[in-house]
Motif scaffolding. Structure first.
Motif, mmCIF file in Angstrom:
data_model
loop_
_atom_site.group_PDB
_atom_site.id
_atom_site.type_symbol
_atom_site.label_atom_id
_atom_site.label_comp_id
_atom_site.label_asym_id
_atom_site.label_seq_id
_atom_site.Cartn_x
_atom_site.Cartn_y
_atom_site.Cartn_z
ATOM 1 N N ILE A 49 1.656 -16.279 10.801
ATOM 2 C CA ILE A 49 2.855 -15.443 10.899
ATOM 3 C C ILE A 49 2.638 -14.215 10.021
ATOM 4 N N SER A 50 2.924 -13.044 10.566
ATOM 5 C CA SER A 50 2.754 -11.809 9.809
ATOM 6 C C SER A 50 3.860 -10.830 10.198
ATOM 7 N N THR A 51 4.464 -10.212 9.193
ATOM 8 C CA THR A 51 5.454 -9.176 9.448
ATOM 9 C C THR A 51 5.099 -7.941 8.621
ATOM 10 N N THR A 52 5.246 -6.773 9.233
ATOM 11 C CA THR A 52 4.777 -5.542 8.607
ATOM 12 C C THR A 52 5.809 -4.429 8.767
ATOM 13 N N ILE A 53 6.012 -3.679 7.701
ATOM 14 C CA ILE A 53 6.768 -2.428 7.752
ATOM 15 C C ILE A 53 5.810 -1.327 7.321
ATOM 16 N N ASP A 54 5.660 -0.331 8.172
ATOM 17 C CA ASP A 54 4.684 0.725 7.944
ATOM 18 C C ASP A 54 5.362 2.062 8.215
ATOM 19 N N GLY A 55 5.120 3.061 7.365
ATOM 20 C CA GLY A 55 5.795 4.319 7.621
ATOM 21 C C GLY A 55 5.250 5.503 6.863
ATOM 22 N N LEU A 56 5.768 6.684 7.224
ATOM 23 C CA LEU A 56 5.461 7.946 6.558
ATOM 24 C C LEU A 56 6.780 8.667 6.297
ATOM 25 N N TYR A 57 6.937 9.156 5.063
ATOM 26 C CA TYR A 57 8.132 9.905 4.713
ATOM 27 C C TYR A 57 7.712 11.276 4.182
ATOM 28 N N TYR A 58 8.170 12.356 4.900
ATOM 29 C CA TYR A 58 7.876 13.725 4.478
ATOM 30 C C TYR A 58 9.172 14.356 3.993
ATOM 31 N N TRP A 59 9.223 14.734 2.734
ATOM 32 C CA TRP A 59 10.462 15.281 2.189
ATOM 33 C C TRP A 59 10.709 16.726 2.619
ATOM 34 N N ASP A 60 9.674 17.417 3.137
ATOM 35 C CA ASP A 60 9.857 18.812 3.557
ATOM 36 C C ASP A 60 9.769 18.996 5.074
ATOM 37 N N ASN A 76 0.851 -1.182 0.000
ATOM 38 C CA ASN A 76 0.000 0.000 0.000
ATOM 39 C C ASN A 76 0.891 1.237 0.000
ATOM 40 N N PHE A 77 0.630 2.134 -0.950
ATOM 41 C CA PHE A 77 1.357 3.395 -1.017
ATOM 42 C C PHE A 77 0.336 4.528 -1.104
ATOM 43 N N ASN A 78 0.643 5.657 -0.463
ATOM 44 C CA ASN A 78 -0.280 6.781 -0.542
ATOM 45 C C ASN A 78 0.455 8.111 -0.457
ATOM 46 N N TYR A 79 -0.086 9.065 -1.167
ATOM 47 C CA TYR A 79 0.423 10.437 -1.139
ATOM 48 C C TYR A 79 -0.154 11.150 0.071
ATOM 49 N N GLU A 80 0.696 11.872 0.822
ATOM 50 C CA GLU A 80 0.275 12.546 2.042
ATOM 51 C C GLU A 80 0.564 14.039 1.943
ATOM 52 N N LYS A 81 -0.414 14.844 2.297
ATOM 53 C CA LYS A 81 -0.226 16.280 2.426
ATOM 54 C C LYS A 81 -1.117 16.757 3.564
ATOM 55 N N THR A 82 -0.510 17.357 4.591
ATOM 56 C CA THR A 82 -1.261 17.730 5.778
ATOM 57 C C THR A 82 -0.843 19.110 6.265
ATOM 58 N N ASP A 83 -1.774 19.829 6.881
ATOM 59 C CA ASP A 83 -1.510 21.123 7.507
ATOM 60 C C ASP A 83 -1.296 20.990 9.008
ATOM 61 N N ASN A 84 -1.343 19.747 9.512
ATOM 62 C CA ASN A 84 -1.214 19.555 10.962
ATOM 63 C C ASN A 84 -0.528 18.220 11.231
ATOM 64 N N VAL A 85 0.731 18.101 10.786
ATOM 65 C CA VAL A 85 1.446 16.841 10.921
ATOM 66 C C VAL A 85 1.711 16.495 12.387
ATOM 67 N N ASN A 86 1.842 17.501 13.252
ATOM 68 C CA ASN A 86 2.087 17.262 14.677
ATOM 69 C C ASN A 86 0.819 17.137 15.490
ATOM 70 N N GLN A 87 -0.337 17.195 14.828
ATOM 71 C CA GLN A 87 -1.637 16.950 15.446
ATOM 72 C C GLN A 87 -1.810 17.732 16.746
ATOM 73 N N THR A 88 -1.779 19.048 16.622
ATOM 74 C CA THR A 88 -1.905 19.908 17.780
ATOM 75 C C THR A 88 -2.945 20.997 17.530
ATOM 76 N N GLU A 108 4.552 17.295 3.522
ATOM 77 C CA GLU A 108 4.137 16.644 2.291
ATOM 78 C C GLU A 108 5.072 15.469 2.030
ATOM 79 N N GLY A 109 4.488 14.342 1.631
ATOM 80 C CA GLY A 109 5.305 13.157 1.389
ATOM 81 C C GLY A 109 4.443 11.979 0.992
ATOM 82 N N PHE A 110 4.844 10.795 1.422
ATOM 83 C CA PHE A 110 4.082 9.598 1.078
ATOM 84 C C PHE A 110 4.131 8.600 2.242
ATOM 85 N N GLY A 111 3.089 7.776 2.298
ATOM 86 C CA GLY A 111 3.028 6.699 3.281
ATOM 87 C C GLY A 111 3.153 5.363 2.578
ATOM 88 N N TYR A 112 3.551 4.360 3.320
ATOM 89 C CA TYR A 112 3.720 3.033 2.736
ATOM 90 C C TYR A 112 3.440 1.965 3.781
#
Length: 465
Positions: A241-252, A182-194, A219-223
């Protein structure tokens, strides 16, 4: 009428039914993929006869065969009783009919045991062995079903061998590792959720928050990459058995990059009606490319069909949390218990409605951050040739245990959440399917610092193979 003469007709009757349905067994998923599957064997409707078969003037052996063909189980019960008293009583025909009666009245284990006993004494019987294999397959006892199908396959007609090969292919696929991307484009105005509150007034004191403490853009992408396998070790018993790598990468805004590594190894028990499992897990979380915290715990899940169109799904979990940073560990180290219960209604193969309750208890070192929450949710999944839709609504109350450091008052939140996903099956490339998502969250707190709302549209691309 002899037993051997009628068995091929019974065999064809069952196998054609399965052939019509096998292409529609694709499971539906929502949230953490609780499965909702139609029955693998769809039997034809019972014909409306003017009188019951047991009332007809027919030989008891023929009465048994006709009752099975017409799905007249009440007549079959009567016919079996009569047949047992006849001079030409055949134990094989009687046990075959009794097994069919057990199976179609819901006593599936008894039916399987009876057919296994019948075949132990008469190993050359072709069609009872095929029916046994079908029962085992439907009951998700794949290891045994595979053995029976491989034993009987070469004694069947070419047409039936083709059907068996299809089923064996399904079983073999279930034994392989499943990969989901799963890949997704992310753009948020409140990345720190405050909160966007700039000035805080507490009593006679006024505080001005710095720009770093206010909502930040990113702005970045999730995977998400998941590798899983269910192994049928015996009867209805599985190792998962299940193994998962999950993350968010923001280039800015790389300080908020996240990465999670998780491993689950557990036990499942599955049959045609219900599934339950116990799964220990361990995970490690990174924030800004540094180790952030470690979690480990155990999950119990249970799903069962209660009526033809209704299921109940429950999930219980216990999670232990440990933070690396000393300051954070003095506040957030502790454990969380959570409970979810859903009622699922599936009137059609492509339409699901569900509603339920959830609860969570955070027991942390800092009692002002410890809380208890209860929630109510509703959702639906609808798929068709034009557009697929998945939507979920949730409302929750979250109450904290101790007075807040800033306000000397216990915090109380009302939480409103909405998620929606739409996609089109025809819009894909090599099984990579784009999906448009919307997510909204509003937290209405009695303490203004913690009031906030977030909403976003984002695109995901999924692939399972």
């Amino acid at each position: 009428m002899s037993f051997k003469y009628y068995l091929p007709f019974l065999f064809l009757f069952h196998s054609y039914s399965f052939a019509d349905e096998i292409k529609n067994t694709q499971p539906l998923f929502f949230e953490k993929k609780p499965e909702i599957k139609p029955d693998l064997l769809i039997t034809p409707e019972k014909k409306n006869l003017s009188i019951g078969i047991s009332d007809m003037d027919v030989d008891p052996s023929e009465c048994i065969n006709l009752s099975i063909l017409e799905k007249d189980w009440n007549s079959l019960d009567i016919c079996l009783t009569r047949y047992k008293k006849t001079d030409n009583y055949d134990e094989i025909l009687y046990q075959y009919g009794l097994g069919a009666l057990y199976y179609n009245k819901g006593n599936r284990n008894e039916a399987i045991e009876l057919y296994q006993s019948l075949l132990y004494k008469n190993p050359d019987l072709t069609y009872p062995r095929f029916d046994l294999a079908m029962m085992l397959f439907q009951d998700q006892r794949y290891k045994e079903a595979k053995s029976e199908f491989e034993t009987v396959k070469n004694t069947l007609t070419p047409q039936m061998q083709t059907l068996v090969n299809q089923i064996l292919l399904t079983i073999n696929r279930s034994e392989k590792w499943n990969t989901a991307l799963n890949f997704n484009y992310e753009k948020t105005d409140n990345v720190n959720q405050t909160s966007d509150l700039k000035i805080i007034t507490i009593g006679n004191a006024t505080f001005i928050r710095s720009e770093e403490d206010l909502p930040q853009k990113a702005e970045g992408f999730g995977y998400n990459i998941n590798l899983s396998k269910d192994t049928n070790i015996s009867k209805n018993n599985y190792i998962n058995i299940s193994t998962t790598i999950d993350g968010l990468y923001y280039w800015d805004n790389k300080d908020y990059n996240e990465q999670t590594y998780r491993l689950d190894i557990g036990y499942k028990n599955k049959n045609f009606k219900r599934t339950w499992g116990i799964t220990p897990f361990i995970e490690q979380n990174e924030l800004g490319n540094e180790h952030y915290n470690s979690n480990y715990g155990i999950i119990f899940d249970f799903n069962t069909k209660i009526l033809d169109k209704y299921q109940i799904s429950t999930n219980l979990s216990h999670i232990k949390r440990k933070y690396r940073d000393e300051t954070l560990s003095e506040i957030y180290n502790g454990y969380t218990n959570s409970q979810v219960a859903l009622m699922i209604y599936q009137p059609k193969l492509n339409f699901i409605l569900y509603s339920g309750l959830d609860a969570m208890q955070d027991h942390l070192k800092d009692k002002s951050e410890s809380s208890q929450s209860t929630g109510l949710r509703f959702g639906t999944i609808h798929t068709n040739n034009f557009l697929n839709i998945r939507a979920d609504l949730r409302y929750a109350n979250r109450n904290f245990e101790d007075e807040n450091f800033w306000y000397n008052e216990k915090r109380k939140d009302k939480i409103y959440e909405t998620t929606m996903t739409v996609w089109q099956n025809k819009i894909q490339w090599k099984n990579f399917t784009p999906k448009l998502n919307y997510k909204y969250q509003n937290i209405d707190s009695n303490l203004e610092l913690y009031t906030r709302n977030n909403s976003s549209f984002f695109l995901t691309i999924d692939k399972t193979f």
